[in-house]
Scaffold this motif. Sequence first.
Motif, PDB file in Angstrom:
ATOM      1  N   ASP A 166       0.817  -1.217   0.000  1.00  9.19           N
ATOM      2  CA  ASP A 166       0.000   0.000   0.000  1.00  9.19           C
ATOM      3  C   ASP A 166       0.849   1.264   0.000  1.00  9.19           C
ATOM      4  O   ASP A 166       0.434   2.302  -0.509  1.00  9.19           O
ATOM      5  N   ASN A 196      -1.386  -3.183  14.452  1.00 11.91           N
ATOM      6  CA  ASN A 196      -1.939  -4.070  15.475  1.00 11.91           C
ATOM      7  C   ASN A 196      -1.568  -3.596  16.877  1.00 11.91           C
ATOM      8  O   ASN A 196      -2.360  -3.701  17.806  1.00 11.91           O
ATOM      9  N   LYS A 222      -3.890  -0.674  17.718  1.00  9.64           N
ATOM     10  CA  LYS A 222      -5.257  -1.126  17.936  1.00  9.64           C
ATOM     11  C   LYS A 222      -5.392  -1.808  19.298  1.00  9.64           C
ATOM     12  O   LYS A 222      -6.330  -1.564  20.052  1.00  9.64           O
ATOM     13  N   SER A 259      -6.096   2.789   7.555  1.00  4.10           N
ATOM     14  CA  SER A 259      -6.575   1.443   7.828  1.00  4.10           C
ATOM     15  C   SER A 259      -6.966   1.276   9.297  1.00  4.10           C
ATOM     16  O   SER A 259      -7.782   0.428   9.626  1.00  4.10           O
ATOM     17  N   LEU A 260      -6.387   2.079  10.172  1.00  6.24           N
ATOM     18  CA  LEU A 260      -6.763   1.989  11.590  1.00  6.24           C
ATOM     19  C   LEU A 260      -8.083   2.685  11.873  1.00  6.24           C
ATOM     20  O   LEU A 260      -8.850   2.264  12.732  1.00  6.24           O
ATOM     21  N   LYS A 315      -6.754   2.813  -7.755  1.00  6.97           N
ATOM     22  CA  LYS A 315      -7.876   1.875  -7.748  1.00  6.97           C
ATOM     23  C   LYS A 315      -8.802   2.110  -6.546  1.00  6.97           C
ATOM     24  O   LYS A 315     -10.008   2.167  -6.680  1.00  6.97           O
ATOM     25  N   GLN A 324      -6.067  -9.283  -1.522  1.00  5.51           N
ATOM     26  CA  GLN A 324      -4.998  -8.297  -1.433  1.00  5.51           C
ATOM     27  C   GLN A 324      -5.054  -7.321  -2.606  1.00  5.51           C
ATOM     28  O   GLN A 324      -4.793  -6.133  -2.456  1.00  5.51           O
ATOM     29  N   ASN A 325      -5.436  -7.864  -3.758  1.00  6.02           N
ATOM     30  CA  ASN A 325      -5.525  -7.010  -4.939  1.00  6.02           C
ATOM     31  C   ASN A 325      -6.591  -5.936  -4.751  1.00  6.02           C
ATOM     32  O   ASN A 325      -6.405  -4.792  -5.151  1.00  6.02           O
ATOM     33  N   TYR A 326      -7.700  -6.304  -4.113  1.00  9.90           N
ATOM     34  CA  TYR A 326      -8.787  -5.345  -3.967  1.00  9.90           C
ATOM     35  C   TYR A 326      -8.675  -4.466  -2.735  1.00  9.90           C
ATOM     36  O   TYR A 326      -9.101  -3.318  -2.738  1.00  9.90           O
ATOM     37  N   PHE A 327      -8.104  -5.008  -1.643  1.00 14.74           N
ATOM     38  CA  PHE A 327      -8.164  -4.254  -0.393  1.00 14.74           C
ATOM     39  C   PHE A 327      -6.805  -3.844   0.137  1.00 14.74           C
ATOM     40  O   PHE A 327      -6.709  -3.273   1.210  1.00 14.74           O
ATOM     41  N   GLY A 328      -5.744  -4.113  -0.630  1.00 11.50           N
ATOM     42  CA  GLY A 328      -4.428  -3.692  -0.183  1.00 11.50           C
ATOM     43  C   GLY A 328      -3.922  -4.537   0.972  1.00 11.50           C
ATOM     44  O   GLY A 328      -4.546  -5.536   1.332  1.00 11.50           O
ATOM     45  N   SER A 329      -2.802  -4.151   1.539  1.00  6.85           N
ATOM     46  CA  SER A 329      -2.178  -5.007   2.534  1.00  6.85           C
ATOM     47  C   SER A 329      -2.346  -4.501   3.953  1.00  6.85           C
ATOM     48  O   SER A 329      -2.214  -5.258   4.893  1.00  6.85           O
ATOM     49  N   SER A 330      -2.645  -3.209   4.123  1.00  9.33           N
ATOM     50  CA  SER A 330      -2.583  -2.716   5.505  1.00  9.33           C
ATOM     51  C   SER A 330      -3.866  -2.919   6.291  1.00  9.33           C
ATOM     52  O   SER A 330      -3.885  -2.678   7.477  1.00  9.33           O
ATOM     53  N   GLY A 331      -4.907  -3.362   5.648  1.00 10.29           N
ATOM     54  CA  GLY A 331      -6.067  -3.776   6.408  1.00 10.29           C
ATOM     55  C   GLY A 331      -7.148  -2.732   6.569  1.00 10.29           C
ATOM     56  O   GLY A 331      -6.996  -1.587   6.163  1.00 10.29           O
ATOM     57  N   LEU A 332      -8.250  -3.157   7.160  1.00  8.21           N
ATOM     58  CA  LEU A 332      -9.426  -2.307   7.307  1.00  8.21           C
ATOM     59  C   LEU A 332      -9.832  -2.279   8.775  1.00  8.21           C
ATOM     60  O   LEU A 332      -9.617  -3.243   9.500  1.00  8.21           O
ATOM     61  N   PRO A 333     -10.417  -1.158   9.197  1.00 13.69           N
ATOM     62  CA  PRO A 333     -10.768  -1.058  10.617  1.00 13.69           C
ATOM     63  C   PRO A 333     -12.076  -1.767  10.947  1.00 13.69           C
ATOM     64  O   PRO A 333     -12.992  -1.816  10.126  1.00 13.69           O
ATOM     65  N   GLN A 340      -6.226  -6.089  12.896  1.00 12.63           N
ATOM     66  CA  GLN A 340      -6.685  -5.441  11.677  1.00 12.63           C
ATOM     67  C   GLN A 340      -7.275  -6.506  10.749  1.00 12.63           C
ATOM     68  O   GLN A 340      -6.775  -7.622  10.682  1.00 12.63           O
ATOM     69  N   VAL A 341      -8.335  -6.159  10.017  1.00 15.22           N
ATOM     70  CA  VAL A 341      -8.894  -7.079   9.023  1.00 15.22           C
ATOM     71  C   VAL A 341      -7.992  -7.008   7.788  1.00 15.22           C
ATOM     72  O   VAL A 341      -8.088  -6.088   6.993  1.00 15.22           O
ATOM     73  N   ARG A 342      -7.064  -7.965   7.674  1.00 12.55           N
ATOM     74  CA  ARG A 342      -6.044  -7.919   6.623  1.00 12.55           C
ATOM     75  C   ARG A 342      -6.084  -9.187   5.786  1.00 12.55           C
ATOM     76  O   ARG A 342      -6.319 -10.267   6.338  1.00 12.55           O
ATOM     77  N   LEU A 358      -3.723 -10.990   4.794  1.00  7.82           N
ATOM     78  CA  LEU A 358      -2.730 -11.984   5.189  1.00  7.82           C
ATOM     79  C   LEU A 358      -2.883 -12.435   6.640  1.00  7.82           C
ATOM     80  O   LEU A 358      -2.019 -13.113   7.173  1.00  7.82           O
TER      81      LEU A 358
END
Lengths: 405, 295
Positions: A42, A233, A236, A262-263, A297, B111-120, B221-223, B225
Motif C-alpha cells: 500500500d 496491530n 489497535k 486502515s486503523l 484503484k 490483497q488485490n482489492y483491499f491492499g495489505s494494511s487492512g481495514l478497521p 486489523q482485518v487484513r 494476510l
Amino acid sequence: MKHRISALFLGTALALAAGSAVAQDKTVKIGVLTDNSGLYSDLGGAGSTLAAQMAVEDSGLAAKGWKIDIVSADHQNKPDIGTTVARQWIDVEKVDIFVDVLNSGVALAVNNLVKEKNAIMINTGAATSDLTNTQCSPNTIHWVYDTYMLANSTGQALVKAGGDTWYFLTADYAFGHALERDTSAVVVKSGGKVIGTVRHPLNSSDFSSFLLQAQASKAKIIGMANAGGDTTNTIKQAAEFGIVSGGQKLAGLLLFINDVHSLGLKVAQGLNFTETFYWDLNDGTRAFSKRFSERMKNKAMPSMVQAGVYSGLIHYFKTIDAMGGNPHDGVKVVAKMKETPTDDPLFGKGTIRADGRKLHPAYLFEVKKPAESKGPWDYYKLVGTTPGEQAFRPLSESACPLVKK
Amino acid sequence: MQALYAQLLVGLINGSFYALLSLGLAVIFGMLNIINFAHGALYMMGAFCAYFLLHLTGIGYWWALIIAPIAVGIFGMILERTMLQWLAGLDHLYGLLLTFGIALIVQGVFQNYFGSSGLPYAIPDYPEVGGFRGLQGGMNLGFMFLPIYRGWVVVFSLVVCLATWFLIEKTRLGAYLRAATENPTLVRAFGINVPRMITLTYGLGVGLAALAGVLSAPINQVRPLMGADLIIVVFAVVVIGGMGSIMGSIITGFALGVIEGLTKYFYPEASNTVVFVLMVLVLLVKPTGLTGRTA
C-alpha cells in the motif's frame, strides 16, 4: 591529391563529431522496484508506478522528443529476488534509473549492484540511514526519510513535551534495532531515560503480552520501533488495553498515512509521528494528490514513498533535459543532480548533499480526533516543522566516504 | 507475580483462537482426511465478511457472528462439492496442495482489492448493559486491566468448542459421521447420504474458521494476510494435539496459548518458535500427538 584526401578525411571526421552532438540519445528507462503484493504494497506498489507515470507525463519531455519507458516488478521483500530483477533490468532491459526500492534489506543489496553497474537509484521507500552513511554511493540518492531523521524529529519533540521516560516495543530485526538505537540516543541526549525494551518477532499478530509489560513499566512514552501490520496491530490493541486512556502515550516512529487510514481515526487519534509529505500541506500537494487519488484503484491518497517517486523523477528529468540527452552514466547524472537545487510542488525547495541525502523539511504530525476530520483522508494536524538541515544527520557526523572532511 | 497472572490470562485468550481454528482443522481432517491449508484464508474471509456486513449493510457484530460463518461455510461447501470431493481416497498430499493453492488465490484476490494494511473494525458498543457499552472498555482485576472483549472471546470460544465436541462425540449425528469416515460403504447401505454429510462437515469446519475470524476482527486489523500469519501455528497445534482428535486440539489450543504467553514474558524473542520446539519434542516422544489415535 594528397590535400584533397586529407580534406575529405577531415570533413568526414567533423561531420561525425557534429552528428553525435546533435543526435544525443533521448531514451530513458525507469525501473520501479517495489513490493507489489506483500505487507508494504500500500505504501509503494502500484501507487509508486502510477507516481512514476505521472512524473513522466508532467515532465513534458515527450513533447521534446524524449522516449521514456517504465518497467515495474515485485521484489517480494527479498533481497535476493530484488538483486536478480535489478541485474536483469540493467543488463537486458537497459534500465537507467531505479525508484522506490522500499525495504531496507532490498535497498542495501540493490545499492551495491547499482554502483557496480553505474546505474542510478533514487530510493524513496527504505528507512535505513546507512544508505547515506557507511553504505553511501555516488549512484544513489536517498530521497524521502531515514531512521536518523525519524528518531531525531519524533523523539526530540516528545521528550520536550514531557515524555521523558521511554519503553520500546521493537521489531526483532535490523530495521527495528536501528530505529530503537537511533531513538534511544536522541531520548538520552534530550534528557530522557529509556527504562525498558521488549523485542517482538516480525509479523506478530498479538501484542497484548508486550503491551502489558510496557504498561507495567509505567513509562510515559511507549515507542513503537516497528512498521506496517506490526504497528497497526500494536496501536489497535493498545487502545483496547486502555494504555492511552491510562495516561501513557504511544509514539509511532514510522507510520504512513495508509496505516492511519486502515486503523481509522477512532483508534489512531492523538498519535504523534513524523513524515516529510502529507497530501493536505499546501496547494501544490493537494493538486497533485487529487490527481493521483483519482487514478488509484481504491482512491487512496499518496504516501510519502509514492510522492517521493514523483518528486525524485521530476528532478531527474530536469537534470537530463538540461544535459541535452541521456549519457547513460549514473555517476555523471547523479553528480549533476546534486549540483542542481531541487524544487517541486510536493517537497518544496531542497538540496541533495554530497552523501546522497536529499534535504527537505520534516513535519511532526498529530492524528486528528474523529470530530476534527472533515472527510476521508483528512487525518493530520501539523504540530511542528524541522528544517531539512536540522532534521537529518549532519555531515559532520557522517561516516560516508564521499564526504570530504 | 502479578505480571505472571496477567500473562497467563492473555495466553488463555490467544489460546481460544488457536482452539477454535484447530478444532475446525481437526474436524475436517478427522472426517474428510483432508489437511485443509485453506483454513487461514477462510478465517480471513470470516473477518472480511464481518467488515462488509457492517460497512455495506450496517449489520453489526452480533449478527455477523451468525451470518459470517454461514456465508463462508456455504462458500466452503461449494469448494468441497466442486473440487475437494474428487480427492477422496487419494494421498493427503493432494488435498494439502489443492487447499494451499486455494488459499493463495483467495488471499491474492483480497490483497488485490483491499491492499495489505487492512481495514478497521471496532469493538461493538451496544447493547448498553449496566455501566458498560457493549463489549467496549475493561475492568481492573488488580493484577491487570482486562478488556471486556477479550474476556468475552474466551467464554464464547469455550462454549463453541465444547458444543462442537458434544455434537461429534455424543450425538447420533456425530455417531453417523464417525461411522461414515470409518466405513462409508456400510453407512451408505443404511440409507444415509454420505457425500452430503461430508459436505456439511466441511461446511461446519469452515464455519468455525470464519467464526474465529469474526471474533478476531475487532482485535486485529482485518487484513488479507491475517490467516497466512496464523495458519502454521495452528497446524502445529493440531499436530501436537493429535491429528483429527477433537478434544486434543481444544486442550492443546488453550495450553499452547498459555505457553506462548509465558514465553512472551520470559523470553519474547522465542515466542514465535516455542510452539514448533514443542511440536518437535512431542513428535519425538509420541508421533501420533498427545491424544492422537493411530490411523
